[in-house]
Design a protein around this motif. Structure first.
Motif, PDB file in Angstrom:
ATOM      1  N   THR A  17      -1.727 -52.927  -3.317  1.00  0.00           N
ATOM      2  CA  THR A  17      -1.177 -53.919  -2.391  1.00  0.00           C
ATOM      3  C   THR A  17      -1.631 -55.331  -2.727  1.00  0.00           C
ATOM      4  O   THR A  17      -1.459 -56.244  -1.928  1.00  0.00           O
ATOM      5  CB  THR A  17      -1.601 -53.583  -0.947  1.00  0.00           C
ATOM      6  N   SER A  18      -2.219 -55.508  -3.917  1.00  0.00           N
ATOM      7  CA  SER A  18      -2.715 -56.827  -4.296  1.00  0.00           C
ATOM      8  C   SER A  18      -1.587 -57.845  -4.338  1.00  0.00           C
ATOM      9  O   SER A  18      -0.457 -57.540  -4.727  1.00  0.00           O
ATOM     10  CB  SER A  18      -3.376 -56.759  -5.669  1.00  0.00           C
ATOM     11  N   LEU A  19      -1.919 -59.065  -3.958  1.00  0.00           N
ATOM     12  CA  LEU A  19      -0.955 -60.153  -4.042  1.00  0.00           C
ATOM     13  C   LEU A  19      -0.981 -60.832  -5.401  1.00  0.00           C
ATOM     14  O   LEU A  19      -0.236 -61.785  -5.639  1.00  0.00           O
ATOM     15  CB  LEU A  19      -1.239 -61.188  -2.938  1.00  0.00           C
ATOM     16  N   ASP A  20      -1.837 -60.354  -6.299  1.00  0.00           N
ATOM     17  CA  ASP A  20      -1.875 -60.921  -7.650  1.00  0.00           C
ATOM     18  C   ASP A  20      -0.500 -60.791  -8.301  1.00  0.00           C
ATOM     19  O   ASP A  20       0.089 -59.707  -8.321  1.00  0.00           O
ATOM     20  CB  ASP A  20      -2.896 -60.186  -8.523  1.00  0.00           C
ATOM     21  N   ARG A  21       0.018 -61.874  -8.836  1.00  0.00           N
ATOM     22  CA  ARG A  21       1.284 -61.825  -9.553  1.00  0.00           C
ATOM     23  C   ARG A  21       1.020 -61.507 -11.014  1.00  0.00           C
ATOM     24  O   ARG A  21      -0.034 -61.790 -11.549  1.00  0.00           O
ATOM     25  CB  ARG A  21       2.012 -63.171  -9.431  1.00  0.00           C
ATOM     26  N   GLU A  71      -1.874 -73.335 -12.339  1.00  0.00           N
ATOM     27  CA  GLU A  71      -2.451 -72.129 -11.739  1.00  0.00           C
ATOM     28  C   GLU A  71      -3.105 -71.249 -12.793  1.00  0.00           C
ATOM     29  O   GLU A  71      -4.174 -70.679 -12.569  1.00  0.00           O
ATOM     30  CB  GLU A  71      -1.360 -71.346 -11.004  1.00  0.00           C
ATOM     31  N   LEU A  72      -2.473 -71.152 -13.953  1.00  0.00           N
ATOM     32  CA  LEU A  72      -3.046 -70.358 -15.042  1.00  0.00           C
ATOM     33  C   LEU A  72      -4.415 -70.884 -15.447  1.00  0.00           C
ATOM     34  O   LEU A  72      -5.356 -70.106 -15.667  1.00  0.00           O
ATOM     35  CB  LEU A  72      -2.104 -70.362 -16.247  1.00  0.00           C
ATOM     36  N   GLN A  73      -4.575 -72.186 -15.528  1.00  0.00           N
ATOM     37  CA  GLN A  73      -5.833 -72.780 -15.972  1.00  0.00           C
ATOM     38  C   GLN A  73      -6.984 -72.492 -15.017  1.00  0.00           C
ATOM     39  O   GLN A  73      -8.152 -72.564 -15.405  1.00  0.00           O
ATOM     40  CB  GLN A  73      -5.671 -74.291 -16.157  1.00  0.00           C
ATOM     41  N   GLU A  74      -6.681 -72.142 -13.762  1.00  0.00           N
ATOM     42  CA  GLU A  74      -7.741 -71.814 -12.813  1.00  0.00           C
ATOM     43  C   GLU A  74      -8.397 -70.485 -13.132  1.00  0.00           C
ATOM     44  O   GLU A  74      -9.564 -70.267 -12.812  1.00  0.00           O
ATOM     45  CB  GLU A  74      -7.179 -71.791 -11.388  1.00  0.00           C
ATOM     46  N   ILE A  75      -7.648 -69.570 -13.758  1.00  0.00           N
ATOM     47  CA  ILE A  75      -8.171 -68.230 -13.990  1.00  0.00           C
ATOM     48  C   ILE A  75      -8.263 -67.856 -15.464  1.00  0.00           C
ATOM     49  O   ILE A  75      -8.863 -66.830 -15.798  1.00  0.00           O
ATOM     50  CB  ILE A  75      -7.325 -67.160 -13.266  1.00  0.00           C
ATOM     51  N   ALA A  76      -7.674 -68.657 -16.344  1.00  0.00           N
ATOM     52  CA  ALA A  76      -7.604 -68.254 -17.750  1.00  0.00           C
ATOM     53  C   ALA A  76      -7.899 -69.406 -18.689  1.00  0.00           C
ATOM     54  O   ALA A  76      -7.474 -70.537 -18.455  1.00  0.00           O
ATOM     55  CB  ALA A  76      -6.216 -67.684 -18.060  1.00  0.00           C
ATOM     56  N   VAL A  77      -8.623 -69.093 -19.765  1.00  0.00           N
ATOM     57  CA  VAL A  77      -8.808 -70.039 -20.859  1.00  0.00           C
ATOM     58  C   VAL A  77      -7.662 -69.782 -21.827  1.00  0.00           C
ATOM     59  O   VAL A  77      -7.746 -68.932 -22.712  1.00  0.00           O
ATOM     60  CB  VAL A  77     -10.165 -69.837 -21.554  1.00  0.00           C
ATOM     61  N   ALA A  78      -6.547 -70.468 -21.613  1.00  0.00           N
ATOM     62  CA  ALA A  78      -5.350 -70.235 -22.411  1.00  0.00           C
ATOM     63  C   ALA A  78      -4.517 -71.508 -22.434  1.00  0.00           C
ATOM     64  O   ALA A  78      -3.974 -71.915 -21.412  1.00  0.00           O
ATOM     65  CB  ALA A  78      -4.531 -69.085 -21.835  1.00  0.00           C
ATOM     66  N   ASP A  79      -4.414 -72.110 -23.586  1.00  0.00           N
ATOM     67  CA  ASP A  79      -3.637 -73.334 -23.737  1.00  0.00           C
ATOM     68  C   ASP A  79      -3.412 -73.550 -25.223  1.00  0.00           C
ATOM     69  O   ASP A  79      -4.361 -73.817 -25.964  1.00  0.00           O
ATOM     70  CB  ASP A  79      -4.375 -74.528 -23.127  1.00  0.00           C
ATOM     71  N   ILE A  80      -2.174 -73.406 -25.677  1.00  0.00           N
ATOM     72  CA  ILE A  80      -1.907 -73.489 -27.114  1.00  0.00           C
ATOM     73  C   ILE A  80      -2.249 -74.857 -27.681  1.00  0.00           C
ATOM     74  O   ILE A  80      -2.423 -75.028 -28.879  1.00  0.00           O
ATOM     75  CB  ILE A  80      -0.439 -73.126 -27.411  1.00  0.00           C
ATOM     76  N   SER A 129     -16.133 -68.535 -17.317  1.00  0.00           N
ATOM     77  CA  SER A 129     -16.019 -69.971 -17.073  1.00  0.00           C
ATOM     78  C   SER A 129     -14.829 -70.327 -16.188  1.00  0.00           C
ATOM     79  O   SER A 129     -14.657 -71.483 -15.826  1.00  0.00           O
ATOM     80  CB  SER A 129     -15.924 -70.732 -18.399  1.00  0.00           C
ATOM     81  N   ARG A 130     -13.986 -69.348 -15.857  1.00  0.00           N
ATOM     82  CA  ARG A 130     -12.881 -69.540 -14.929  1.00  0.00           C
ATOM     83  C   ARG A 130     -13.065 -68.645 -13.712  1.00  0.00           C
ATOM     84  O   ARG A 130     -13.885 -67.725 -13.705  1.00  0.00           O
ATOM     85  CB  ARG A 130     -11.544 -69.220 -15.603  1.00  0.00           C
ATOM     86  N   LYS A 131     -12.274 -68.883 -12.671  1.00  0.00           N
ATOM     87  CA  LYS A 131     -12.369 -68.087 -11.448  1.00  0.00           C
ATOM     88  C   LYS A 131     -12.046 -66.616 -11.734  1.00  0.00           C
ATOM     89  O   LYS A 131     -11.226 -66.318 -12.607  1.00  0.00           O
ATOM     90  CB  LYS A 131     -11.368 -68.613 -10.410  1.00  0.00           C
ATOM     91  N   PRO A 132     -12.661 -65.689 -10.977  1.00  0.00           N
ATOM     92  CA  PRO A 132     -12.297 -64.279 -11.116  1.00  0.00           C
ATOM     93  C   PRO A 132     -10.953 -64.002 -10.457  1.00  0.00           C
ATOM     94  O   PRO A 132     -10.479 -64.790  -9.632  1.00  0.00           O
ATOM     95  CB  PRO A 132     -13.432 -63.548 -10.384  1.00  0.00           C
TER      96      PRO A 132
END
Length: 281
Positions: free
Chosen positions: A165-169, A177-186, A197-200
């Motif tokens: 039932t998680s609201l995680d998309r 929003e991605l940068q809050e949880i992931a180290v990902a940027d080309i 280093s990012r939010k869980p």
């Protein structure tokens, strides 16, 4: 509320009724555990069923992007069919395995990992080396606990928030929003960041998206999901290619999502492939 008996829990599991009753059965049980040998911290994921995979056909970008690596028709063709997967309880690493933890278990770092960067994820690890790490850690624990690579299903369920039932998309709404949880940027430097280093995410896991790719236990096949079993699915075909999950610091926004499947030769290594491991319940 009376606790669930093993028989009742099994019947609920078989019926796919896991979102409330089985989570209630987990109430009061330990949620985290730290391995005294390596310092690896694990988060408990209770028995549950969820919808795995992705039936949407994500079009490739018109210019640059993934079109340059021959994703001509769909970015998600191998993520279908979406299907129900039921998992037994497992413990997944809160973080990617760090260089310090790898050295603690294996005695030395894989080639290409700099000394002194203890809290960076260990990389340039082959699938065979990752398996050897789990086997060595199991032996260090006197086989009281068994460690292994996660299956694709276990990895994806944790990425989705470890709750039916998680609201995680599956896909962050935008790059902010991605940068809050992931180290990902080309556009970013190639080097990964310190773990955590990012939010869980909703289940307490860090860096499941971005930072470094993570090996899984599954052999890769584009049509693997059509052959998945309902319970604890794992595709094992004796292939020399295994599934990697989560993307890396260099993964583009459209591909940084929980259902995205990568693959890589088991005997090869890459500067942005690492691992996260499971402790069996």
């Amino acid at each position: 509320m009376r606790p669930l008996t093993a028989t009742t829990a099994a019947l609920l599991f078989a019926a796919g009724m896991t979102s409330t009753a089985l989570h209630a059965a987990d109430a009061g049980k330990p949620r985290t555990w730290t391995d005294p040998k390596s310092g690896l911290e694990f988060v408990r994921v209770g028995k549950a069923c969820f919808r795995m995979g992705n039936d949407a056909q994500l079009p490739p970008e018109d210019e640059n992007g993934w079109a340059r690596v021959k994703y001509k028709e769909s970015l998600s063709a191998d993520e279908a069919p979406a299907h129900e997967a039921c998992l037994d309880t497992y413990w997944l690493g809160r973080h990617e395995v760090t260089r310090r933890q790898w050295q603690q278990v294996m005695g030395s770092l894989p080639d290409g990992n700099a000394e002194g960067a203890d809290n960076l994820p260990v990389t340039r690890v082959t699938w065979e080396q990752a398996r050897a790490f789990t086997e060595r850690l199991s032996a260090m624990n006197g086989k009281r606990h068994r460690f292994r690579l996660p299956t694709e299903a276990e990895w994806e369920f944790a990425c989705r928030g470890a709750s039916p039932t998680s609201l995680d998309r599956d896909v962050p709404a935008n790059e902010t929003e991605l940068q809050e949880i992931a180290v990902a940027d080309i556009r970013a430097p190639v080097a990964p960041a310190t773990v955590g280093s990012r939010k869980p995410n909703a289940a307490g896991f860090h860096d499941l998206l971005g930072n470094v790719w993570e090996w899984t236990a599954d052999d890769y096949a584009a049509n693997a999901y059509a052959r998945h079993s309902l319970y604890n699915p794992r595709h094992s075909a004796g292939s020399d290619t295994a599934v990697i999950r989560g993307g890396s610091v260099r993964t583009e926004f459209v591909q940084t999502r929980c259902t995205m499947r990568g693959h890589y030769p088991k005997s090869d290594t890459l500067r942005l492939i690492g691992l996260r491991i499971v402790r069996e319940d």
